[in-house]
Design an enzyme around this catalytic site. Structure first.
Site, PDB file in Angstrom:
ATOM      1  N   GLU A 138      -8.679  -7.607  39.129  1.00 44.33           N
ATOM      2  CA  GLU A 138      -7.440  -6.792  39.036  1.00 44.33           C
ATOM      3  C   GLU A 138      -6.384  -7.085  39.661  1.00 44.33           C
ATOM      4  OE1 GLU A 138     -10.303  -6.262  40.782  1.00 44.33           O
ATOM      5  OE2 GLU A 138      -9.779  -4.890  42.347  1.00 44.33           O
ATOM      6  N   ASP A 168      -2.083  -5.426  43.110  1.00 45.24           N
ATOM      7  CA  ASP A 168      -3.654  -5.212  43.005  1.00 45.24           C
ATOM      8  C   ASP A 168      -3.843  -3.780  42.362  1.00 45.24           C
ATOM      9  OD1 ASP A 168      -6.502  -6.368  43.885  1.00 45.24           O
ATOM     10  OD2 ASP A 168      -6.279  -4.045  44.622  1.00 45.24           O
ATOM     11  N   ILE A 169      -4.485  -3.630  41.491  1.00 44.36           N
ATOM     12  CA  ILE A 169      -4.600  -2.057  41.004  1.00 44.36           C
ATOM     13  C   ILE A 169      -5.456  -1.256  41.976  1.00 44.36           C
ATOM     14  CG2 ILE A 169      -5.555  -0.697  39.258  1.00 44.36           C
ATOM     15  CD1 ILE A 169      -5.011  -3.289  37.292  1.00 44.36           C
TER      16      ILE A 169
END
Lengths: 119, 472
Positions: B395, B352-353
């Site tokens: 994301e 996950d960004i």
């Protein structure tokens, strides 16, 4: 005499069933049926009785030919079936290749040594 | 066997019929095929002919040359005198569209001198013989033609039935090439599929067909360009065919005809259908009927292309080109099954960004999309070809690592994390948090993904920009 011819036809029927099964593996049922119909059509001008060869998705049957021979005992059964098989195998070789066809013919020769067909 | 494919006649029965007719009409009858070759034997003994030709068929060189020259220029009928002085009446058999051969009629009793009345009587007799024989042969031809068309219809019916199901593309190609060999006695039949800027031969049957399968020809190859420059089939010579790449070993008889149909659909050119055959094996009608096979092949290929495109689109994330959530879950089902069946390790990585929402809000969605595309590129460059990466949503990315144990999964996670950390984006630095889970025999897709997700949130809680391995 009739018994002898019946047995010959029975033997050819077994042989044709073996050929059907072996070719079905490579070509599928429909193409094998088409191939049988083509060989029947080619030969029908010479031997009308070959049109009595029955074939459907379930396989091949010579019952009607056997019945016809009873009315026409002079039908050259061996010659007719031999020519039919020769025509069939000739086209089969083009479809599946000479190598696979030779294997089928070799197996049939081993199992049906008594029947001589010129392939 | 007569040269004309459609005229399949039992010569034994034919000779009986011809001989009876000759006897009744008191004439000698002889038939040659369309190439001037012998078809039947002399019906009655003509001493001179028998002497010159040693039997019932013409074999004397002088006679052969005479018949070839004479019959080659024959319009409908004519009267000639053979090199040995025999008066003969020649007729062309068949129709204008379907030529069968030639009929020769001579008197049963050869005389050196005949008066005009005798001549007239014999001409009338010869004309009657011609009418009878021509009608019989035309009837046989019609019957044969019907038989051939029945075979054609059967195969066309089966192909159309298979077309209902687009997954049957292989079967359709198989059936088309089989039918070309069985019905038309083609020497060779092949189907080429268009793959981008080239044609790849996907199916070939007949003499040396195996040499063709898998061969690739660029669309810009002059011959392929020529084929696709029109809608109708292109006729090629054997030498022209050989100019295609990779056909050096292929042996095609120089006398054979080669026809290549371009397969056009609303999607454009989708492939080609090629047929190699003896010139006598097909007439103009057959050529037209072959177009039906070409059309079916085109429809089958177009359908298959559309389905494959839809399938691809249905499982691809448009922005990154990665697999989407649905495709990833389907693939994970298969990988998990393999893991359980063969007892091989499997790791799942969830990425996950970090702070992506604020990046998006600050720099806009277009800039956010660029980040997602860059992350996908970094992930792709950090994994093996056997590993499977996908965008799970927003994301979040998922990476399936088949055959990978704890150490391997950690190494991949760290490699990706560091690559992202080091990468310079235009606005600000980006980092990612990663969760890792290792498959257990009791796992389902949901339980495995759930554990990877838990590990990811553990990494987030630990301060982000790090990886966390599930604690079992």
């Amino acid at each position: 005499m009739n018994d002898y011819v019946d047995k010959r036809i029975e033997r050819f029927e077994t042989l044709l069933k073996e050929i059907w099964t072996a070719s079905e593996k490579y070509l599928g049922t429909f193409s094998v049926k088409l191939l049988v119909e083509r060989a029947v059509w080619d030969l029908s001008a010479e031997y009308r009785e070959i049109e009595l060869l029955q074939c459907d998705e379930g396989g091949i049957s010579c019952a009607e030919i056997a019945a016809s021979v009873k009315k026409n005992p002079n039908l050259p059964v061996d010659e007719m079936f031999t020519k039919f098989i020769t025509k069939y195998v000739e086209i089969l070789a083009r479809l599946v290749g000479r190598e696979k066809t030779d294997k089928i013919v070799k197996k049939l020769n081993e199992e049906f040594g008594g029947i001589s067909f010129n392939l | 066997m007569p040269a004309n494919l459609l005229l399949s006649v039992s010569l034994k029965y034919w000779q009986d019929f011809q001989d009876t007719l000759a006897k009744v009409m008191d004439a000698n009858i002889y038939i040659l095929d369309i190439n001037g070759g012998a078809f039947s034997q002399f019906s009655r003994d003509v001493e001179l002919c028998r002497k010159m030709n040693n039997g019932g068929k013409i074999c004397n060189e002088k006679c052969l040359r005479f018949y070839k020259d004479t019959l080659g220029s024959l319009e409908d009928k004519g009267t000639f005198t053979c090199p040995y002085g025999i008066r003969l009446y020649a007729y062309r058999l068949g129709t204008y569209a379907q030529k069968i051969g030639f009929l020769l009629v001579t008197s049963g009793r050869i005389r050196t001198r005949v008066d005009s009345e005798e001549e007239n009587v014999f001409v009338t007799k010869a004309d009657s013989i011609y009418q009878t024989i021509n009608e019989v042969l035309k009837a046989i031809l019609e019957k044969n033609l019907l038989g051939l068309r029945r075979l054609e219809l059967n195969s066309i019916y089966e192909i159309s039935r298979l077309l209902i199901s687009t997954v049957e593309l292989e079967k359709v190609m198989d059936l088309i090439t089989n039918s070309l060999i069985i019905i038309y006695r083609a020497e060779l039949g092949f189907v080429g599929l268009r793959e981008g800027d080239k044609i790849r031969v996907a199916q070939a049957k007949g003499d040396h067909g195996n040499l063709l399968i898998g061969k690739e020809w660029p669309m810009l190859q002059p011959l392929i360009e020529k084929v696709f420059s029109k809608v109708e089939p292109t006729f090629l010579s054997a030498d022209e065919l050989m100019t295609l790449p990779g056909l050096a070993d292929l042996k095609v008889n120089s006398g054979n005809k080669i026809m290549v149909y371009p397969l056009w659909t609303s999607l454009g050119g989708v492939g080609l259908l090629g047929i190699v055959f003896y010139p006598e094996a097909m007439d103009d009608n057959d050529n037209r009927n072959l177009q039906i096979y070409a059309n079916f092949a085109a429809i089958a290929l177009a359908n298959a292309k559309l389905v494959s495109r839809l399938e691809k689109e249905a499982e691809t994330d448009f922005l990154t080109g990665f697999f989407n959530k649905r495709a990833m879950r389907n693939m994970l089902v298969n990988e998990l099954e393999r893991t359980i069946r063969y007892d091989i390790p499997l790791a799942v990585v969830f990425l996950d960004i970090d702070n992506f929402k604020s990046y998006n809000d600050t720099f806009g969605h277009v800039a956010g999309d660029v980040v997602l595309q860059k992350m996908a590129e970094i992930i792709k460059n950090s994994i093996r070809t056997v590993d499977i990466a996908g965008r799970y949503g927003g994301e979040e990315f998922v990476i399936i690592l088949p055959g990978t144990k704890e150490e391997g999964a950690v190494a991949v996670a760290e490699r990706i994390r560091k690559s992202i950390e080091r990468y310079h984006l235009p606005h600000r630095k980006i980092t990612a948090s990663i969760g890792i889970a290792l498959a257990k025999k009791s796992d389902s897709v949901d339980s495995l993904l759930e554990r990877a997700d838990q590990s990811l949130y553990q990494a987030k809680r630990q301060g982000k920009n790090c990886y966390c391995l599930e604690t079992s």
